[in-house]
Design a protein around this motif. Sequence first.
Motif: not given
Length: 191
Positions: A92-112
Amino acid sequence: MSITMALVKRMGGDITFESEKDKGTTFVITIPFKIDAEKREAEQKAKKSVCSIAGMNILLVEDNELNMEIVEFITQNAGAVVTKAWNGREALEIFEKSAEGCFDAILMDVMMPEMDGYEATERIRRLNRKDARTIPIIAMTANAFTQKLCFQSSHSAICYLKQIFLRTLFKRWFLTFQNLYEIFSCFFEKF
């Protein structure tokens, strides 16, 4: 035979034959065709551009070091640029701090630990930025029952079972790259 001969001659070709009594006749039709190398290259490039994750920026969120290493290795070998997060809060922190459109996709583990994939996905979707609502979030889990929850929830995530992925990886290492490539290409064709 005369109709065939006329058509072959119009196309600049020729017909030859070999005949042997009591065995039969073999006809050979030769027609000169030019191979359009440019068209073939264009088709191959078009196919690659539709199915490639090369150049994509992917946020990989995984708390298990081995799983992180495997998925990172495969995605990087396919040409993607990977940014790693070890839990949902960090993602969440990385995504919030990134420029809009920086990432094309997120591969997200469910249990962390700290923040699971569900909560991280919900919080990302609630961010006040355009890409937060549209970025593909692909949930990864080893729990077969979680898949149903992902599809039925409002998390806008697509589940991919790590358990199957890892089994494929160790049983058929050479096919794993192709499998992950196909998964990504099929998923991203829809966006």
